[in-house]
Design a protein around this motif. Sequence first.
Motif, PDB file in Angstrom:
ATOM      1  N   VAL A  87       0.807  -1.221   0.000  1.00 26.18           N
ATOM      2  CA  VAL A  87       0.000   0.000   0.000  1.00 26.18           C
ATOM      3  C   VAL A  87       0.840   1.270   0.000  1.00 26.18           C
ATOM      4  O   VAL A  87       0.330   2.348  -0.324  1.00 26.18           O
ATOM      5  CB  VAL A  87      -0.966   0.021   1.203  1.00 26.18           C
ATOM      6  CG1 VAL A  87      -2.016  -1.061   1.063  1.00 26.18           C
ATOM      7  CG2 VAL A  87      -0.208  -0.127   2.507  1.00 26.18           C
ATOM      8  N   CYS A 130      -4.385  -2.956   3.938  1.00 22.94           N
ATOM      9  CA  CYS A 130      -4.607  -1.798   4.807  1.00 22.94           C
ATOM     10  C   CYS A 130      -4.972  -2.213   6.229  1.00 22.94           C
ATOM     11  O   CYS A 130      -4.829  -1.416   7.161  1.00 22.94           O
ATOM     12  CB  CYS A 130      -5.728  -0.914   4.247  1.00 22.94           C
ATOM     13  SG  CYS A 130      -5.239   0.068   2.830  1.00 22.94           S
ATOM     14  N   GLN A 135     -10.592   1.801   6.836  1.00 23.49           N
ATOM     15  CA  GLN A 135      -9.507   2.548   6.187  1.00 23.49           C
ATOM     16  C   GLN A 135      -9.502   2.291   4.686  1.00 23.49           C
ATOM     17  O   GLN A 135      -9.281   3.209   3.891  1.00 23.49           O
ATOM     18  CB  GLN A 135      -8.165   2.163   6.806  1.00 23.49           C
ATOM     19  CG  GLN A 135      -7.983   2.623   8.232  1.00 23.49           C
ATOM     20  CD  GLN A 135      -6.667   2.164   8.815  1.00 23.49           C
ATOM     21  OE1 GLN A 135      -6.076   1.169   8.386  1.00 23.49           O
ATOM     22  NE2 GLN A 135      -6.183   2.894   9.805  1.00 23.49           N
ATOM     23  N   ARG A 136      -9.739   1.049   4.314  1.00 22.62           N
ATOM     24  CA  ARG A 136      -9.782   0.719   2.890  1.00 22.62           C
ATOM     25  C   ARG A 136     -10.926   1.433   2.205  1.00 22.62           C
ATOM     26  O   ARG A 136     -10.774   1.988   1.113  1.00 22.62           O
ATOM     27  CB  ARG A 136      -9.905  -0.797   2.730  1.00 22.62           C
ATOM     28  CG  ARG A 136      -9.896  -1.258   1.275  1.00 22.62           C
ATOM     29  CD  ARG A 136      -9.721  -2.752   1.176  1.00 22.62           C
ATOM     30  NE  ARG A 136     -10.890  -3.499   1.634  1.00 22.62           N
ATOM     31  CZ  ARG A 136     -10.933  -4.219   2.739  1.00 22.62           C
ATOM     32  NH1 ARG A 136      -9.875  -4.284   3.538  1.00 22.62           N
ATOM     33  NH2 ARG A 136     -12.024  -4.880   3.079  1.00 22.62           N
TER      34      ARG A 136
END
Length: 276
Positions: A87, A130, A135-136
């Motif tokens: 990420v 993540c 959050q994703r």
Amino acid sequence: MPWVASSQLDCLSSSPSQRECERTAFSFYCAVRERLPVWLLEDMRTMEVFCWEDGHPRAFLPSEALLYALVHDRQDYARYLLNRYSVSALKAPRCSFCCCRSTGAPHLNVAVRYNRVAILGMMVEALKDCGMKNQRREYLDSCGGCSHVADAGKTAVQLAVELSHPECLLLLLVQGARPDGLDAALQRLVSCDVSERRHAQRCLDFLLLFLPEPPLLRRLQDESQRWQSLLGNEVFSWLCGLAPPPLLLQALRCLARSGPDQISTLPNFLQPHSWQ
């Protein structure tokens, strides 16, 4: 670069060192475009290519290299960067024109803008690293970045609807992106060229599959006959709040959430447009 607004070209470098950084960055851009081997691109990125930041040169970041890979559809290089850096390769790079730290998800927007379905699939897979689901989803729903960057202020879903890129849209929705843009999808359906109408229709269909409940849209009520003929009686009645969603739509919702391939491999009589 291709994903920034043309007005940025007015910014000219004054320092010889800064011009040298721009020369090496352009050389790297050309190397990605000319499809040089991945190992050679990585050697260039880590040892020969520099960006100008805060008055000093610095090494080219994986996130910046990924933008080049997206523009030129270098799937092998994008796969390497995402496998190697995960990420961190999706972090918004610093804007070289206003020197601010970019926010949002410029990589998602560039992928949608250039319709890079394969690389977008790699990116949303990398987002699973993540950790937290929230959050994703926040990343998927963020906008494109700096105000002078092309597509700024738009989410990847909104851009996919605007450009009629249904494969990109379905990938994002399956991963949990917010199904915004129904009004834009309807407008796109009636304003696009005949050659693009099929893609616009599929974008609308995919949004309907992921809508928890239809928003109240004034345009449907103001031109009821027109929209009823375009959408079909069942879909029109559902969007107006007059009836439950069509049975086929309800059945396809569960299938759509299990993965993008599940919908695209259905026979034509079971495709979303057939509920109309």
